[in-house]
Design an enzyme around this catalytic site. Structure first.
Site, PDB file in Angstrom:
ATOM      1  N   ASN A  11       4.500  36.921  27.095  1.00 53.09           N
ATOM      2  CA  ASN A  11       5.385  35.755  27.045  1.00 53.09           C
ATOM      3  C   ASN A  11       5.044  34.886  28.247  1.00 53.09           C
ATOM      4  O   ASN A  11       5.419  35.198  29.369  1.00 53.09           O
ATOM      5  CB  ASN A  11       6.846  36.225  27.103  1.00 53.09           C
ATOM      6  CG  ASN A  11       7.817  35.074  27.218  1.00 53.09           C
ATOM      7  OD1 ASN A  11       7.457  33.916  27.007  1.00 53.09           O
ATOM      8  ND2 ASN A  11       9.064  35.388  27.555  1.00 53.09           N
ATOM      9  N   TRP A  12       4.302  33.817  27.976  1.00 51.43           N
ATOM     10  CA  TRP A  12       3.835  32.978  29.085  1.00 51.43           C
ATOM     11  C   TRP A  12       4.915  32.043  29.609  1.00 51.43           C
ATOM     12  O   TRP A  12       4.694  31.343  30.607  1.00 51.43           O
ATOM     13  CB  TRP A  12       2.607  32.170  28.650  1.00 51.43           C
ATOM     14  CG  TRP A  12       1.367  32.982  28.483  1.00 51.43           C
ATOM     15  CD1 TRP A  12       1.196  34.299  28.820  1.00 51.43           C
ATOM     16  CD2 TRP A  12       0.116  32.540  27.945  1.00 51.43           C
ATOM     17  NE1 TRP A  12      -0.091  34.707  28.520  1.00 51.43           N
ATOM     18  CE2 TRP A  12      -0.772  33.644  27.979  1.00 51.43           C
ATOM     19  CE3 TRP A  12      -0.338  31.339  27.433  1.00 51.43           C
ATOM     20  CZ2 TRP A  12      -2.085  33.557  27.527  1.00 51.43           C
ATOM     21  CZ3 TRP A  12      -1.652  31.251  26.974  1.00 51.43           C
ATOM     22  CH2 TRP A  12      -2.517  32.352  27.024  1.00 51.43           C
ATOM     23  N   HIS A  97      15.658  35.170  23.597  1.00 50.62           N
ATOM     24  CA  HIS A  97      15.280  35.605  24.948  1.00 50.62           C
ATOM     25  C   HIS A  97      16.437  35.302  25.913  1.00 50.62           C
ATOM     26  O   HIS A  97      17.126  34.295  25.762  1.00 50.62           O
ATOM     27  CB  HIS A  97      14.009  34.874  25.390  1.00 50.62           C
ATOM     28  CG  HIS A  97      13.447  35.415  26.662  1.00 50.62           C
ATOM     29  ND1 HIS A  97      13.956  35.059  27.892  1.00 50.62           N
ATOM     30  CD2 HIS A  97      12.473  36.324  26.893  1.00 50.62           C
ATOM     31  CE1 HIS A  97      13.290  35.719  28.829  1.00 50.62           C
ATOM     32  NE2 HIS A  97      12.381  36.494  28.251  1.00 50.62           N
ATOM     33  N   GLU A 169      15.425  43.951  26.798  1.00 48.33           N
ATOM     34  CA  GLU A 169      15.093  43.364  28.091  1.00 48.33           C
ATOM     35  C   GLU A 169      16.346  43.295  28.958  1.00 48.33           C
ATOM     36  O   GLU A 169      17.137  42.351  28.841  1.00 48.33           O
ATOM     37  CB  GLU A 169      14.538  41.950  27.895  1.00 48.33           C
ATOM     38  CG  GLU A 169      13.235  41.913  27.131  1.00 48.33           C
ATOM     39  CD  GLU A 169      12.412  40.689  27.515  1.00 48.33           C
ATOM     40  OE1 GLU A 169      11.301  40.881  28.020  1.00 48.33           O
ATOM     41  OE2 GLU A 169      12.894  39.565  27.343  1.00 48.33           O
ATOM     42  N   GLY A 175      11.712  39.331  35.764  1.00 50.70           N
ATOM     43  CA  GLY A 175      11.213  38.492  36.855  1.00 50.70           C
ATOM     44  C   GLY A 175      11.692  38.928  38.232  1.00 50.70           C
ATOM     45  O   GLY A 175      11.518  38.203  39.208  1.00 50.70           O
ATOM     46  N   GLY A 236       6.123  39.224  30.925  1.00 49.52           N
ATOM     47  CA  GLY A 236       6.146  37.852  31.416  1.00 49.52           C
ATOM     48  C   GLY A 236       5.121  37.659  32.522  1.00 49.52           C
ATOM     49  O   GLY A 236       3.931  37.482  32.262  1.00 49.52           O
ATOM     50  N   GLY A 237       5.572  37.746  33.771  1.00 50.77           N
ATOM     51  CA  GLY A 237       4.721  37.457  34.935  1.00 50.77           C
ATOM     52  C   GLY A 237       3.357  38.133  34.909  1.00 50.77           C
ATOM     53  O   GLY A 237       2.332  37.490  35.172  1.00 50.77           O
TER      54      GLY A 237
HETATM   55  P1  PGA Z   1       8.849  39.571  33.393  1.00 44.86           P
HETATM   56  O1  PGA Z   1       9.434  38.790  32.112  1.00 44.86           O
HETATM   57  O2  PGA Z   1       7.769  40.491  32.884  1.00 44.86           O
HETATM   58  O3  PGA Z   1       8.267  38.473  34.263  1.00 44.86           O
HETATM   59  O4  PGA Z   1       9.962  40.294  34.021  1.00 44.86           O
HETATM   60  C1  PGA Z   1       9.670  39.449  30.901  1.00 44.86           C
HETATM   61  C2  PGA Z   1      10.278  38.522  29.897  1.00 44.86           C
HETATM   62  O5  PGA Z   1      11.104  37.681  30.278  1.00 44.86           O
HETATM   63  O6  PGA Z   1       9.983  38.577  28.691  1.00 44.86           O
END
Ligand code: PGA
Length: 258
Positions: A11-12, A97, A169, A175, A236-237
């Site tokens: 997920n960019w 999300h 999640e 994040g 994400g990151g």
């Molecule tokens: P993260 O994000 O890996 O940066 O914690 C995950 C997401 O929000 O899907």
């Protein structure tokens, strides 16, 4: 029991211009091994979807959007319909999300409509659910998961429900660098699967892939993927750089799931 194919999703969020997205996808396709037991899902921003579709050559790579609207078309300035996503070549769409829920005020009712709209266009919804820190600390995690899941899937036939992907999640892990421990994640995933069995049937529960998301990194991926009900990851990151996402795609579970 049907085997569940692993899904590793990037997920960019609001990152990468078209050129950077294309360079990334070409490099990852070249460098990542070809697997028959896992799919790699890339969810770039809307603007990069058509260009990524053109360079996405591998069958084990899938294209996803990060959001959709539930209506077909109309006066909804700034929104993108599932028909448009299908037209852009999407196989998947993220729905609900936590950033959509908490920053943009998406409700469970909107999320249910989005799930239905995605299925109508033969796009697989990745339904994101998860508790905030206060809910976890108040011992309400399982109740929150049950509520969010129920509200999103109400009215689905079992034939559609079994195609759903759920992403657990925990909001406090997104994040923040605070990953849920494999045990904590497994507990939530096992609970979600039990709920699916109760809402639909065992066949549905065994077919639905449940991803974990929240600070997934190269150094925690193997332990997470070792757990029996963790069928993939939403990253994400750590998905923004080819090297770290490639390591995540290449997770290894020695001796099978435990
Ligand atoms: P993260 O994000 O890996 O940066 O914690 C995950 C997401 O929000 O899907």
């Amino acid at each position: 029991m049907k085997p569940r194919k692993t899904l590793i999703a990037a997920n960019w969020k609001m990152h990468k211009l078209v050129h950077d997205a294309v360079v990334y996808v070409k490099q990852l396709q070249q460098e990542a091994g070809v697997f028959d037991d896992r799919e790699v899902l890339l969810a770039p921003p809307f603007t990069a979807l058509p260009a990524v579709r053109i360079v996405m050559e591998r069958n084990d790579f899938k294209l996803g959007a990060q959001n959709c609207h539930w209506e077909e078309q109309g006066a909804y300035t700034g929104e993108i319909s599932c028909g448009m996503l299908k037209d852009a070549g999407c196989d998947y769409v993220l729905v609900g999300h936590s950033e959509r829920r908490h920053i943009f005020g998406e409700t469970d009712d909107m999320i249910r409509r989005k799930v239905n709209a995605a299925f109508k266009h033969k796009i697989t919804p990745v339904l994101c659910i998860g508790e905030v820190l206060e809910e976890r600390e108040a011992g309400k995690t399982l109740q929150v998961l049950e509520d969010q899941l129920k509200q999103a899937v109400t009215g689905l036939t079992p034939a559609l429900a079994e195609q759903l992907v759920v992403a657990y999640e925990p909001v406090w892990a997104i994040g923040t660098g605070k990953t849920a421990t494999p045990e904590t994640a497994q507990e939530a995933h096992g609970f979600i699967r039990k709920q699916l069995a109760a809402m639909f049937d065992k066949g549905v529960a065994n077919a639905v892939r449940i991803l974990y998301g929240g600070s997934v990194k190269p150094d925690n991926v193997d332990a997470l993927m070792a757990r029996p009900d963790i069928d993939g990851l939403l990253v994400g990151g750590a998905s923004l750089e080819v090297a770290s996402f490639k390591r995540i795609v290449h997770y290894q579970v020695a001796g099978g799931k435990n």
